[in-house]
Design an enzyme around this catalytic site. Structure first.
Site, short mmCIF file in Angstrom:
data_model
loop_
_atom_site.label_atom_id
_atom_site.label_comp_id
_atom_site.label_asym_id
_atom_site.label_seq_id
_atom_site.Cartn_x
_atom_site.Cartn_y
_atom_site.Cartn_z
N TYR A 155 -2.91 -15.99 -30.76
CA TYR A 155 -2.39 -17.26 -31.29
C TYR A 155 -3.40 -17.89 -32.26
O TYR A 155 -3.02 -18.41 -33.32
CB TYR A 155 -2.13 -18.18 -30.10
CG TYR A 155 -1.43 -19.49 -30.38
CD1 TYR A 155 -0.06 -19.53 -30.62
CD2 TYR A 155 -2.14 -20.68 -30.35
CE1 TYR A 155 0.57 -20.75 -30.84
CE2 TYR A 155 -1.51 -21.90 -30.55
CZ TYR A 155 -0.15 -21.93 -30.80
OH TYR A 155 0.48 -23.14 -31.01
N ILE A 188 0.44 -31.04 -27.17
CA ILE A 188 1.64 -31.86 -27.36
C ILE A 188 2.62 -31.51 -26.22
O ILE A 188 2.83 -30.32 -25.93
CB ILE A 188 2.32 -31.55 -28.73
CG1 ILE A 188 1.31 -31.67 -29.89
CG2 ILE A 188 3.55 -32.43 -28.94
CD1 ILE A 188 0.72 -33.04 -30.14
P1 NAP Z 1 8.72 -24.81 -28.13
O1 NAP Z 1 9.13 -26.08 -27.46
O2 NAP Z 1 8.45 -23.61 -27.29
O3 NAP Z 1 9.84 -24.47 -29.24
C1 NAP Z 1 9.71 -23.31 -30.00
C2 NAP Z 1 10.79 -23.28 -31.05
O4 NAP Z 1 10.59 -22.13 -31.87
C3 NAP Z 1 12.20 -23.18 -30.49
O5 NAP Z 1 13.05 -23.92 -31.33
C4 NAP Z 1 12.49 -21.69 -30.61
O6 NAP Z 1 13.87 -21.38 -30.70
C5 NAP Z 1 11.79 -21.36 -31.89
N1 NAP Z 1 11.45 -19.95 -32.05
C6 NAP Z 1 10.66 -19.19 -31.25
N2 NAP Z 1 10.60 -17.93 -31.72
C7 NAP Z 1 11.37 -17.90 -32.84
C8 NAP Z 1 11.73 -16.88 -33.76
N3 NAP Z 1 11.26 -15.64 -33.63
N4 NAP Z 1 12.54 -17.20 -34.79
C9 NAP Z 1 13.04 -18.45 -34.94
N5 NAP Z 1 12.72 -19.47 -34.09
C10 NAP Z 1 11.91 -19.17 -33.06
O7 NAP Z 1 7.40 -25.03 -28.98
P2 NAP Z 1 6.72 -26.37 -29.56
O8 NAP Z 1 5.72 -26.84 -28.59
O9 NAP Z 1 7.78 -27.28 -30.06
O10 NAP Z 1 5.91 -25.73 -30.78
C11 NAP Z 1 6.40 -25.75 -32.11
C12 NAP Z 1 5.30 -25.24 -33.03
O11 NAP Z 1 4.14 -26.08 -32.88
C13 NAP Z 1 4.85 -23.82 -32.73
O12 NAP Z 1 4.55 -23.15 -33.94
C14 NAP Z 1 3.59 -24.03 -31.93
O13 NAP Z 1 2.73 -22.93 -32.05
C15 NAP Z 1 3.03 -25.27 -32.58
N6 NAP Z 1 2.09 -26.02 -31.74
C16 NAP Z 1 2.48 -26.55 -30.54
C17 NAP Z 1 1.56 -27.24 -29.77
C18 NAP Z 1 1.92 -27.86 -28.43
O14 NAP Z 1 1.00 -28.35 -27.74
N7 NAP Z 1 3.18 -27.90 -28.03
C19 NAP Z 1 0.25 -27.40 -30.22
C20 NAP Z 1 -0.11 -26.86 -31.44
C21 NAP Z 1 0.83 -26.18 -32.20
P3 NAP Z 1 14.82 -21.15 -29.38
O15 NAP Z 1 15.09 -22.54 -28.83
O16 NAP Z 1 16.04 -20.47 -29.89
O17 NAP Z 1 14.02 -20.32 -28.42
#
Ligand code: NAP
Length: 244
Positions: A155, A188
């Site tokens: 990651y 987050i």
């Molecule tokens: P999440 O709740 O797990 O949601 C992930 C989203 O990505 C979902 O809409 C999922 O779709 C979609 N997705 C996953 N694989 C995909 C693919 N191959 N093609 C198209 N869509 C795909 O994650 P989140 O926490 O909102 O994170 C969103 C972004 O922020 C990510 O890039 C993550 O790395 C980044 N981020 C998150 C955090 C944190 O603390 N949460 C911190 C730093 C960065 P489905 O619903 O269809 O599965």
């Protein structure tokens, strides 16, 4: 000309909040991309419409180059009166493990989703942005991509790659009035972090709490707005003081 935003991974978490904010704050028609969760994607659409906005779903796997090409070229052909103004490369997954135990597939899947996904979608829309002489690309990176986090070699590599690509692309397209920036969230609250021990981990954060998806969405909404026209090639931390 209908102005649109494409949000990858817009069905849940940060992507959903971003999709709702772009519609509500900037009046953009939102194209909600997602991988598999139809119900969650429809709920994002409903939330946008509830606030008077418009949205549609566009399901594809961001890491699948051929599928991205097919879906986006068909969409652009069917919507000649629309202009995609904002692209948020937000789709991402984690497959955490110490490097010594990390399977090749766990490395590949994480890098392919965040980094290759960003390439696939941005590559396809870039000509459209260049033709329009406008565009906002916002890449969802992470604190992991700046600091490097143990247990997240895959990651951290994917997000670090996105950050470097953001800086390179920003310089390529600045003359065309296209900005390219990255957002680097810390912890987050979302499905991605639901298995973490929040009570313990929040002690590491100077603000003593996890961030909310809305807080990330507000930052993305600003970067997508006209107010941010002179900001490009930047990585903006949003982490409660955890790392900078
Ligand atoms: P999440 O709740 O797990 O949601 C992930 C989203 O990505 C979902 O809409 C999922 O779709 C979609 N997705 C996953 N694989 C995909 C693919 N191959 N093609 C198209 N869509 C795909 O994650 P989140 O926490 O909102 O994170 C969103 C972004 O922020 C990510 O890039 C993550 O790395 C980044 N981020 C998150 C955090 C944190 O603390 N949460 C911190 C730093 C960065 P489905 O619903 O269809 O599965």
């Amino acid at each position: 000309m209908k102005k649109c935003a494409l949000v990858t991974g817009g069905s849940r978490g940060i992507g959903r909040a971003v999709a709702v904010a772009l519609a509500a704050d900037l009046g953009l028609h939102v194209i909600i991309n997602y991988a598999s969760n139809d119900d969650a994607a429809n709920e994002t659409k409903r939330l946008i419409e509830e606030k008077g906005g418009t949205a549609e779903l566009l399901k594809f796997q961001v890491q699948d180059h051929a599928e991205v090409e097919a879906k986006l070229s068909t969409w652009l052909k069917n919507n000649p009166e629309s202009k995609v103004h904002v692209l948020v490369n937000n789709a991402g997954i984690t497959r955490d493990n110490l490097m010594v135990f990390m399977e090749e597939s766990d490395f590949d899947d994480v890098v392919q989703t965040s980094l290759k996904g960003m390439y696939n979608v941005t590559r396809h829309l870039l000509q459209h942005f260049v033709r329009n002489r406008s565009g906002r690309v916002i890449n969802m990176a992470s604190l992991s991509g700046l600091k490097g986090v143990p247990g997240q070699v895959n990651y951290s590599a994917a997000k670090g790659g996105m950050i470097a690509a953001t800086k390179a692309l920003a310089q390529e397209v600045a003359k065309r009035k296209i900005t390219v920036n990255a957002v680097a969230p810390g912890f987050i609250t979302s499905d991605m972090t639901e298995d973490l021990n929040e009570d313990e981990l929040k002690k590491l954060v100077p603000m003593n709490r996890f961030g909310q998806v809305q807080e990330v969405a507000d930052l993305v909404s600003f970067l997508a707005s006209d107010k941010a026209a002179y900001i490009t090639g930047e990585v903006i931390n949003i982490n409660g003081g955890l790392y900078s």
